[in-house]
Design a protein around this motif. Structure first.
Motif, PDB file in Angstrom:
ATOM      1  N   GLY A 121      10.979   0.535  45.846  1.00 20.40           N
ATOM      2  CA  GLY A 121       9.575   0.194  46.070  1.00 20.40           C
ATOM      3  C   GLY A 121       8.924   1.052  47.138  1.00 20.40           C
ATOM      4  O   GLY A 121       7.785   1.500  46.980  1.00 20.40           O
ATOM      5  N   PHE A 133       3.484  -1.948  39.714  1.00 19.71           N
ATOM      6  CA  PHE A 133       4.879  -1.522  39.620  1.00 19.71           C
ATOM      7  C   PHE A 133       5.734  -2.652  40.191  1.00 19.71           C
ATOM      8  O   PHE A 133       5.642  -2.962  41.382  1.00 19.71           O
ATOM      9  CB  PHE A 133       5.113  -0.231  40.408  1.00 19.71           C
ATOM     10  CG  PHE A 133       4.450   0.973  39.804  1.00 19.71           C
ATOM     11  CD1 PHE A 133       5.096   1.721  38.832  1.00 19.71           C
ATOM     12  CD2 PHE A 133       3.169   1.354  40.192  1.00 19.71           C
ATOM     13  CE1 PHE A 133       4.491   2.830  38.252  1.00 19.71           C
ATOM     14  CE2 PHE A 133       2.547   2.453  39.630  1.00 19.71           C
ATOM     15  CZ  PHE A 133       3.214   3.183  38.657  1.00 19.71           C
ATOM     16  N   HIS A 134       6.539  -3.252  39.314  1.00 21.01           N
ATOM     17  CA  HIS A 134       7.330  -4.423  39.718  1.00 21.01           C
ATOM     18  C   HIS A 134       8.756  -3.981  40.049  1.00 21.01           C
ATOM     19  O   HIS A 134       9.588  -3.791  39.163  1.00 21.01           O
ATOM     20  CB  HIS A 134       7.329  -5.457  38.593  1.00 21.01           C
ATOM     21  CG  HIS A 134       8.159  -6.671  38.879  1.00 21.01           C
ATOM     22  ND1 HIS A 134       8.080  -7.374  40.054  1.00 21.01           N
ATOM     23  CD2 HIS A 134       9.125  -7.294  38.126  1.00 21.01           C
ATOM     24  CE1 HIS A 134       8.932  -8.383  40.021  1.00 21.01           C
ATOM     25  NE2 HIS A 134       9.577  -8.348  38.867  1.00 21.01           N
ATOM     26  N   ALA A 193       7.863  -3.669  47.762  1.00 20.24           N
ATOM     27  CA  ALA A 193       7.462  -2.395  48.361  1.00 20.24           C
ATOM     28  C   ALA A 193       8.276  -2.037  49.594  1.00 20.24           C
ATOM     29  O   ALA A 193       8.256  -0.885  50.030  1.00 20.24           O
ATOM     30  CB  ALA A 193       5.975  -2.433  48.721  1.00 20.24           C
ATOM     31  N   LEU A 226       0.764  -3.340  48.940  1.00 17.73           N
ATOM     32  CA  LEU A 226       2.210  -3.431  49.118  1.00 17.73           C
ATOM     33  C   LEU A 226       2.593  -4.899  49.248  1.00 17.73           C
ATOM     34  O   LEU A 226       2.122  -5.594  50.153  1.00 17.73           O
ATOM     35  CB  LEU A 226       2.639  -2.662  50.370  1.00 17.73           C
ATOM     36  CG  LEU A 226       2.132  -1.213  50.484  1.00 17.73           C
ATOM     37  CD1 LEU A 226       2.525  -0.625  51.831  1.00 17.73           C
ATOM     38  CD2 LEU A 226       2.669  -0.367  49.343  1.00 17.73           C
ATOM     39  N   ILE A 244       2.393  -2.667  44.269  1.00 15.64           N
ATOM     40  CA  ILE A 244       3.834  -2.483  44.155  1.00 15.64           C
ATOM     41  C   ILE A 244       4.527  -3.705  44.738  1.00 15.64           C
ATOM     42  O   ILE A 244       4.337  -4.029  45.911  1.00 15.64           O
ATOM     43  CB  ILE A 244       4.301  -1.213  44.901  1.00 15.64           C
ATOM     44  CG1 ILE A 244       3.604   0.025  44.331  1.00 15.64           C
ATOM     45  CG2 ILE A 244       5.810  -1.060  44.829  1.00 15.64           C
ATOM     46  CD1 ILE A 244       3.866   1.290  45.121  1.00 15.64           C
ATOM     47  N   CYS A 297      12.039   7.657  41.168  1.00 12.88           N
ATOM     48  CA  CYS A 297      10.667   7.155  41.268  1.00 12.88           C
ATOM     49  C   CYS A 297       9.675   8.077  40.575  1.00 12.88           C
ATOM     50  O   CYS A 297       8.709   7.618  39.960  1.00 12.88           O
ATOM     51  CB  CYS A 297      10.297   6.959  42.736  1.00 12.88           C
ATOM     52  SG  CYS A 297      11.218   5.620  43.526  1.00 12.88           S
ATOM     53  N   LEU A 326       8.389   4.568  45.756  1.00 20.80           N
ATOM     54  CA  LEU A 326       7.243   4.518  44.843  1.00 20.80           C
ATOM     55  C   LEU A 326       5.937   4.492  45.637  1.00 20.80           C
ATOM     56  O   LEU A 326       4.971   5.180  45.294  1.00 20.80           O
ATOM     57  CB  LEU A 326       7.328   3.276  43.956  1.00 20.80           C
ATOM     58  CG  LEU A 326       8.129   3.383  42.661  1.00 20.80           C
ATOM     59  CD1 LEU A 326       8.258   2.014  42.008  1.00 20.80           C
ATOM     60  CD2 LEU A 326       7.491   4.364  41.692  1.00 20.80           C
ATOM     61  N   ALA A 327       5.920   3.707  46.711  1.00 21.49           N
ATOM     62  CA  ALA A 327       4.719   3.614  47.549  1.00 21.49           C
ATOM     63  C   ALA A 327       4.373   4.971  48.160  1.00 21.49           C
ATOM     64  O   ALA A 327       3.205   5.361  48.219  1.00 21.49           O
ATOM     65  CB  ALA A 327       4.923   2.568  48.643  1.00 21.49           C
TER      66      ALA A 327
END
Length: 667
Positions: A328, A395-396, A323, A345, A320, A523, A331-332
């Motif tokens: 971010g 995941f950007h 992150a 991360l 990610i 997310c 999402l993490a």
């Protein structure tokens, strides 16, 4: 070891053994007394059944045989209660489950006793009808003392807690529900009640005039203002209103905005109740949560296919970028919950990266979580990170997204959002990453600012890569959504600071609207979009997945709701000031361009847009040229190239001034 130390250890060990033996001894004593009580009550029940069934002459003539039968029945009741665990119950908390257990013990005891009596003398020594009477008496005599003891202890606790009654909060409950009943029961059974429940309001008014555990249901929700005034006139001012239902249930029965408005007018805090049925102990702290802004969005929760998401993440390497940011980091958190093989991360902010790494390592101590300090602008560095960690998914989320700041420093925004995205995408392709998911924004649709235009340009690069790689393994996906509540740069934290300072709240325009979603919702839908769509058909590639954000919300209404949630009144206690649109800001945002072809995806909450794309060879030349503009610090050239690549981009006056100024300096 010194003798005093040994003596201390021995003394401590001896004290521990003594305490343990005391606890065991007390437990055995209590359970023994409970067994003795149950046996005596069983014997008394059978004797009472004989006395009720026979006259005095018949009873006295066979009194000793009846006493022997009663003693036998008492032993049976005590033994059955022991094996069925009746003596393990705590009388103070005797309840319906204990009553059912008593009924079971009485039934089993009568059955066993009847068999024994039949084997001994064919049931000839006792009246057979007395057995049924004894069953009823057994239940009454076993349950009665327990109920009396519980009532006594409750009254005793109330008397002990009278000193604390004055400090207990006067509260109203909204919702005549099971949760309300559990809350009242738990509160009453605590040694020092924290709340004094004055009344309950039923949203639909169907239970008005009735009571739950002695607390009256006083009326429907429409009468809340009058009920508050009535209690205040009696000198019992309501300090808190507690909602007993979940947010989704309130969407069916009540408008939270109206409740928030009434609470603000009377300066009363509005709280929500956890699920009391999930509480493990009566003495556990009841954690009431204030109503949050997201509770007022009135959005139906979007379902997600958790099995598909878990199958996509579980056992794989996931990376990610960004992150440490709002999106971010969430999402993490969600990815870490799905047990990836490795979670990488990546962020350029050292402190933000440290925070999310520490949080996830504490929550998932067995997981392999790697924190990598790296800027997506650095092409070779990000490529080395991808090579070293070999992620299956990227995941950007790394981006510069604060509109006025990027508007003032366009080169920085272009470098991170445009070139940074290309660096990550090229690394993903070079090292055979299975899938890259870019997080985009609704500001990329008909952009009026540099931030939106850079994100649209990044979208175009990912589209071109996805379309060009139709026969290869790497997928490039883009997920687009609007504002998220509470994210870095969001208007909500600013409003909260302004409320703490006493106002005013600054809104740029009375008619400005935005789409809003909570960070966890956004997310989860990003993960859903990534998991649900893996087409290899050429016409399904290059699409942009768009999250259904619901209806747009006026920022002015958002500000008013936040003021009400703080217990104050908009334009009375705290003013709202309109400051005018900021550079690059639009009155409204769009999730789709009018030229984008929309299609259903089959996943709830996710649509697909087939946006205009550019061939990979062309977009790569454009990005190479953009890199040269950035290296030369050619602001004017970079902005002109951005505008020509994203023709729907309409620069604001500040950007036009920046371009003119840059042109003058170059001349």
């Amino acid at each position: 070891m010194h003798r005093p130390v040994l003596d201390g250890i021995e003394a401590a060990s001896s004290g521990t053994r003594s305490k343990t033996s005391h606890v065991i001894s007390r437990l055995l004593t209590l359970r023994g007394l409970a067994l003795l009580h149950d046996g005596l009550m069983g014997a008394a029940a059978l004797l009472l059944s004989f006395a009720l069934r026979l006259d005095i002459t018949g009873f006295s003539a066979n009194v000793w045989s009846f006493v022997a039968a009663a003693a036998l029945f008492g032993c049976v009741v005590s033994t059955t209660g022991f094996f069925l665990g009746l003596n393990r119950g705590i009388w103070r908390y005797a309840s319906l489950s204990d009553f059912l257990a008593i009924a079971g013990v009485a039934t089993a005891s009568i059955a066993i006793f009847s068999v024994l009596e039949f084997l001994v003398n064919r049931l000839n020594s006792i009246p057979r009808s007395s057995i049924l009477i004894a069953w009823a008496f057994t239940i009454v005599l076993l349950a009665g003392p327990r109920a009396v003891y519980r009532a006594y202890r409750n009254q005793h606790d109330v008397r002990r807690g009278k000193v604390a009654k004055g400090s207990a909060k006067n509260v109203l409950l909204i919702g005549a529900t099971d949760n309300a009943e559990a809350f009242i029961r738990t509160n009453n059974e605590r040694q020092r009640a924290s709340f004094q429940v004055l009344a309950i309001l039923d949203e639909r008014g169907r239970r008005t005039g009735r009571a739950i555990r002695g607390v009256p249901v006083v009326g429907p929700l429409e009468k809340l203002p009058q009920i508050l005034e009535r209690f205040e006139a009696r000198g019992r001012r309501v300090e808190s209103i507690i909602l007993t239902r979940s947010r989704d249930e309130y969407q069916q029965y009540a408008k939270l905005e109206e409740l928030v408005d009434v609470a603000a007018q009377h300066k009363i805090e509005l709280l929500t109740l956890p699920n009391m049925l999930d509480m493990k102990s009566i003495d556990a702290e009841i954690e009431l949560r204030p109503i949050k802004l997201e509770d007022l969005l009135q959005r139906a929760p979007v379902g997600s296919d958790t099995q598909k998401i878990a199958a996509m993440i579980g056992g794989l390497n996931v990376m990610i970028t960004g992150a440490g940011g709002s999106i971010g980091s969430e999402l993490a958190r969600q990815v870490a919950d799905l047990a990836p093989l490795n979670l990488v991360l990546v962020d350029a902010n050292e402190y933000a990266l440290y925070c999310i790494k520490s949080e996830l390592s504490q929550k998932h101590p067995a997981s392999r979580i790697h924190a990598v300090l790296c800027n997506v602008r650095e092409r070779e560095a990000i490529s080395s990170v991808v090579e070293a960690h070999a992620p299956n998914l990227i995941f950007h989320a790394a981006a510069l997204k604060h509109v006025p700041m990027v508007e003032a420093q366009p080169i920085e925004g272009i470098f991170t959002n445009v070139i940074g995205t290309r660096n990550v995408a090229d690394a993903a392709l070079r090292w055979n990453v299975s899938k890259m998911i870019m997080v985009s924004t609704d500001k990329a649709v008909n952009p009026a600012n540099v931030m939106g235009a850079t994100k649209r340009m990044a979208e175009m690069y990912c589209q071109a890569m996805d379309l060009a790689q139709a026969t290869l393994s790497t997928r490039f996906m883009t997920v687009r959504f609007g504002n998220v509540l509470g994210s870095a740069g969001s208007v909500v934290p600013l409003f909260e600071q302004q409320i703490k300072a006493g106002g005013p709240l600054t809104v740029t325009h009375p008619e400005i609207v935005r789409f809003f979603m909570t960070i966890p919702e956004a997310c989860m839908l990003v993960l859903q979009a990534a998991a649900a769509h893996e087409p290899d058909i050429i016409h399904e590639r290059g699409r942009i997945f768009v999250l259904d954000m619901g209806s747009p919300v006026k920022i002015a209404d958002l500000a008013k709701n936040l003021i009400r949630l703080s217990g104050r009144r908009p334009d009375v206690d705290i003013q709202i000031a309109y400051t005018g649109l900021r550079p690059g800001e639009k009155l409204y945002e769009e999730l789709f361009d009018c030229n984008e072809k929309l299609s259903e995806t089959g996943s709830p909450g996710i649509l697909a847009a087939s946006a205009r794309s550019i061939e990979r060879a062309v977009i790569e030349r454009i990005f190479d040229e953009m890199q040269r503009m950035i290296d030369d610090l050619n602001v004017e050239g970079a902005l002109r190239l951005l505008q020509s690549t994203v023709p729907e981009f309409t620069p604001g006056s500040e950007i036009q001034a920046t371009m003119s100024s840059a042109r003058s300096l170059r001349q």
